[in-house]
Design an enzyme around this catalytic site. Structure first.
Site, short mmCIF file in Angstrom:
data_model
loop_
_atom_site.label_atom_id
_atom_site.label_comp_id
_atom_site.label_asym_id
_atom_site.label_seq_id
_atom_site.Cartn_x
_atom_site.Cartn_y
_atom_site.Cartn_z
N ASP A 104 0.81 -0.74 0.28
CA ASP A 104 -0.20 -0.07 0.21
C ASP A 104 0.66 1.17 -0.30
OD1 ASP A 104 -2.28 1.44 -0.02
OD2 ASP A 104 -2.53 0.22 1.84
N ASP A 312 -8.41 -6.99 -0.46
CA ASP A 312 -7.48 -6.99 2.01
C ASP A 312 -8.05 -6.71 2.52
OD1 ASP A 312 -5.88 -4.34 2.61
OD2 ASP A 312 -6.14 -3.98 0.46
N CYS A 350 -14.49 -25.87 8.57
CA CYS A 350 -13.83 -25.16 8.26
C CYS A 350 -12.70 -26.02 7.50
CB CYS A 350 -13.61 -23.86 9.26
SG CYS A 350 -12.17 -23.38 8.48
N CYS A 352 -9.48 -26.04 8.28
CA CYS A 352 -7.90 -24.93 8.58
C CYS A 352 -7.49 -25.56 9.63
CB CYS A 352 -8.28 -23.46 9.21
SG CYS A 352 -8.67 -23.69 10.82
N CYS A 355 -9.54 -25.33 13.47
CA CYS A 355 -10.51 -26.10 13.27
C CYS A 355 -10.58 -27.46 13.28
CB CYS A 355 -11.59 -25.63 12.13
SG CYS A 355 -12.20 -24.14 12.67
N HIS A 381 -7.35 -19.31 11.28
CA HIS A 381 -8.87 -19.76 11.28
C HIS A 381 -9.71 -18.83 10.34
CE1 HIS A 381 -13.20 -20.75 10.92
NE2 HIS A 381 -13.45 -19.84 12.10
ZN LIG Z 1 -11.39 -22.59 10.65
#
Ligand SMILES: [Zn+2]
Length: 422
Positions: A104, A312, A350, A352, A355, A381
């Site tokens: 940025d 973003d 999820c 991830c 999780c 997560h």
């Molecule tokens: Zn997750």
């Protein structure tokens, strides 16, 4: 291929290929090719403001599907100094991230941190309108003039000056694959005359950015090419947004035009999709468009269907550190006592790392105990949730069922949040 390239793979220069364009909206699916690898779009780009996604290793960011990271020129200029990143071989090399990077420009930060308008931009244009939100206050830390911005460091009070040329020099030293032109970011509180003034300034600065970018690209010809995106301002005004898109979309200076565009500035939440469509109907179709600072799930749908390719937002990681997590059922706080004996994952849909290995009860425990791992696990997560959501939008566009996917998601997800940049 060296072992730090992970899975990204290198290409020689910058390009954008559109693979599929929706017939019923401005949405498209494509690939941005950068010297540090491709980005499949639409894509959410996690934010690592100071060359780190707070509390998470870059390997974990790659594992959760991050295709690129966005850092901030203002923060890196102040600390450790952009010359240090240049010596290190550029941002990616410095922070051990072999994939594509964005920076940025610092325009938003010198103004927001300098004058102290809130990090979460107001997304409601119906409140007060005063230009002294960014001007006229003797305590403010930034002063804007036609040449640039003089500001006081929020770290040590030292005085600095950013001009379009300085921003380009700083961003070339930092070495990200995609940079943004230096713009004057206004708020929804500024009056219409001030918005016009700031937009004229942003246009004049865009020309200076292109000229300096061209000069630096030639001077640093042994470095990988860095793409420069122009930033479209104009707040909530249709004529100003369209004027900015028309002027910057076709702007050429020193034989150089913008490689893509950022849609920036204050975005009235109620009009987000409309504002973005005004701009994207005008911008050149064959160049990528980035929506700055937008990352709330409901806003990402609007951005994608109105023709934005990348996004973003620092919100996913910032709220994670306060125990707030996104789930398919909405957003909640893990420190709430109702999770003390809840041995289910944060979100059972999820995939991830968090999780698949931890429970809400464990997360509740580490947040209540102020354990450092709480930030790491919750950030993994949340970043995965948002990255995956945009990946799912890309797939839905290819499958021709984006509208159904959006209705299904928003029918279950209930939480509205703001725009946020670091
Ligand atoms: Zn997750």
């Amino acid at each position: 291929m060296n072992n730090r390239e992970w899975r990204f793979g290198n290409t020689l220069s910058f390009s954008f290929d559109i693979k599929h364009a929706a017939s019923d909206s401005l949405a498209r699916v494509g690939t941005i090719n950068t010297p540090h690898g491709p980005i499949q779009t639409p894509a959410f780009i996690p934010v690592g403001t100071k060359a780190t996604v707070k509390s998470v290793l870059p390997e974990a960011m790659a594992d959760l599907g991050a295709q690129a990271l966005l850092s901030n020129a203002y923060h890196l200029y102040l600390q450790p100094g952009s010359d240090i990143l240049d010596e290190a071989g550029g941002l990616g090399e410095f922070m051990n991230w072999p994939g594509p990077t964005f920076t940025d420009s610092g325009g938003f930060q010198v103004l927001s941190l300098g004058v102290g308008f809130k990090k979460v931009l107001a997304m409601d244009s119906q409140t007060f309108r005063r230009d002294d939100v960014i001007a006229g206050n003797k305590d403010r830390l930034a002063h804007v003039d036609d040449e640039g911005v003089t500001f006081k460091s929020h770290l040590d009070g030292s005085m600095h000056r950013f001009t379009p040329e300085v921003s380009m020099q700083v961003q070339h030293q930092i070495g990200a694959d995609i940079m943004f032109a230096f713009d004057e970011c206004t708020t929804l509180h500024n009056t219409r005359p001030y918005q016009e003034l700031a937009m004229d300034r942003t246009y004049a600065w865009a020309i200076r950015c292109l000229d300096e970018h061209k000069r630096l690209t030639e001077e640093r010809s042994t470095k990988p090419y860095q793409a420069l995106f122009g930033v479209i301002q104009g707040a909530q005004y249709e004529d100003l947004r369209k004027k900015a898109a028309t002027e910057l979309g076709s702007l050429e200076s020193s034989g150089q035009s913008f490689d893509g565009f950022g849609i920036g500035g204050a975005l009235d939440k109620g009009q987000l999709g409309t504002i973005v469509s005004w701009v994207n109907e005008i911008l050149p179709e064959d160049k990528p468009r980035h929506l700055l600072g937008i990352g709330a799930p409901e806003d990402l749908f609007l951005g994608v269907e109105n023709g934005c390719d990348t996004f973003d937002c620092v919100l996913a990681s910032r709220i994670a550190r306060t125990s707030a997590v996104y789930t398919m059922e909405g957003r909640f706080n893990l420190s709430n006592s109702r999770f003390k004996r809840d041995f289910t994952p944060i979100d059972d849909e999820c995939d991830c790392y968090t999780c698949t290995h931890y429970t809400r009860a464990y997360m509740h425990h580490v947040f209540r105990g102020k354990e450092i791992i709480s930030a790491t696990l919750a950030t993994i997560h949340n970043e995965r949730f948002i990255v995956r959501l945009v990946d799912q939008m890309r797939q839905a566009l290819l499958d021709g069922n984006f509208a159904d996917m959006k209705a299904d998601f928003l029918g279950r997800y209930t939480h509205r949040s703001g725009q946020a940049r670091d």
